[in-house]
Scaffold this motif. Sequence first.
Motif, PDB file in Angstrom:
ATOM      1  N   PRO A  27       0.801  -1.238   0.000  1.00  0.00           N
ATOM      2  CA  PRO A  27       0.000   0.000   0.000  1.00  0.00           C
ATOM      3  C   PRO A  27       0.829   1.281   0.000  1.00  0.00           C
ATOM      4  CG  PRO A  27      -0.887  -1.577   1.575  1.00  0.00           C
ATOM      5  CD  PRO A  27       0.416  -2.138   1.101  1.00  0.00           C
ATOM      6  N   GLN A  31       0.723   3.918  -3.059  1.00  0.00           N
ATOM      7  CA  GLN A  31       0.251   5.276  -2.776  1.00  0.00           C
ATOM      8  C   GLN A  31       1.274   6.318  -3.217  1.00  0.00           C
ATOM      9  OE1 GLN A  31      -2.816   6.161  -1.504  1.00  0.00           O
ATOM     10  NE2 GLN A  31      -2.174   8.245  -2.006  1.00  0.00           N
ATOM     11  N   GLU A  32       2.542   6.067  -2.950  1.00  0.00           N
ATOM     12  CA  GLU A  32       3.587   7.024  -3.336  1.00  0.00           C
ATOM     13  C   GLU A  32       3.697   7.141  -4.854  1.00  0.00           C
ATOM     14  OE1 GLU A  32       6.579   6.889   0.526  1.00  0.00           O
ATOM     15  OE2 GLU A  32       7.063   5.690  -1.242  1.00  0.00           O
ATOM     16  N   ALA A  34       1.257   6.586  -6.996  1.00  0.00           N
ATOM     17  CA  ALA A  34       0.057   7.305  -7.435  1.00  0.00           C
ATOM     18  C   ALA A  34       0.179   8.801  -7.169  1.00  0.00           C
ATOM     19  CB  ALA A  34      -1.172   6.745  -6.734  1.00  0.00           C
ATOM     20  N   ASP A  35       0.694   9.170  -6.002  1.00  0.00           N
ATOM     21  CA  ASP A  35       0.849  10.592  -5.672  1.00  0.00           C
ATOM     22  C   ASP A  35       1.806  11.287  -6.636  1.00  0.00           C
ATOM     23  OD1 ASP A  35      -0.886  10.356  -3.561  1.00  0.00           O
ATOM     24  OD2 ASP A  35       0.668  10.224  -2.023  1.00  0.00           O
ATOM     25  N   ARG A  83      -9.944   1.661 -10.191  1.00  0.00           N
ATOM     26  CA  ARG A  83      -9.424   0.682  -9.241  1.00  0.00           C
ATOM     27  C   ARG A  83     -10.126  -0.657  -9.455  1.00  0.00           C
ATOM     28  NH1 ARG A  83      -6.433   3.127  -5.308  1.00  0.00           N
ATOM     29  NH2 ARG A  83      -6.556   5.410  -5.276  1.00  0.00           N
TER      30      ARG A  83
END
Length: 348
Positions: A27, A31-32, A34-35, A83
């Motif tokens: 995760p 997340q990183e 995607a950011d 998603r």
Amino acid sequence: MQLAAAQLDAHLAKGLRTLYTVHGDEPLLVQEAADAIRAAGRAAGYTERSSFTVAGAHFDWSSVLAAGGSLSLFADRQLIEIRIPSGKPGKDGSTALQQIAESAAASDGTLTLVFLPRLDKMTKGGAWFGALESHGVTLQVDPVERGALPQWIAQRLARQGQRVKAGEEGQRTLQFFADRVEGNLLAAHQEIQKLALLHPPGELGWEQVEAAVNNVARYDVFKLSDAVLSGNAPRVARMLGGLQAEGEAAVLVHYTLAEDIRALKRVRDAMEAGRPLPMALRENRIWGPRERAFERVLPRLTPRALARLLRAAHVTDGIVKGLKQPDWPADPWQALQRLGLMTAKLCA
């Protein structure tokens, strides 16, 4: 186009593509990634954002396709996130994803970001994933394995201007840190950020790290196999203690240990019957990291030693199920510790 997670920043610095697929089960790293893509998208003018989660086989893909075709109604470019938690888009989804991929290659008005879990080889061979890969960028996010975790921690500390002491003390500090956060990368990230709040940039000593870092390790019973086959007895003992504390079922832990012992015995028997090691491994469906571990330990494991391990696994099975065995601990977890350490010692 395939891309490793470590290559993403350099890739985005050269220019933004209109289609990205991020797949993996870690995760924090997902997340990183995607950011970073979102930030590059905002800088390029993709300010409108829509998000869709594919839940079940009856998901309405027409809404996703409609969103991708609605650019003319808005002044700004748009970001569409899709998603797919199951990793299985279904027949309609497969067709829709191929259409989305082809549209992304023909227009820069929409930036599409697709999120998927870790995929097996068969899924990555599907037509829909092939379309995402050929028309855009696919980013495989792999977990940070235990052996690489100290270096990963050191790199994260360096980002915030901190470092451990040089030499043996620094390595001991990083190993201690890794032991406390193993299997829980998000917690590792949070503990590293905590150190930035508690201490200024510069060198960190053992005492500072020990005082700040909580024991937030999360152990995976299936990673216990890696520790055992690598012969790392201290890690085996620590993982078994952690699994017990987390309420894992003793029967599942025993199954994991016993299955490795049975597999080692089957392959060794095949070798004794004249099978070359590579053939014996293939016949017993041993591959990947497990295959490399078996290749390392099997040449020095005798049939007699494996027979003793198999007997010990049988004894432990009885203890886990409530039976008493002479000369063995009555407590299931103590018996599992004995079996795990016995196996690790032979694999060292």
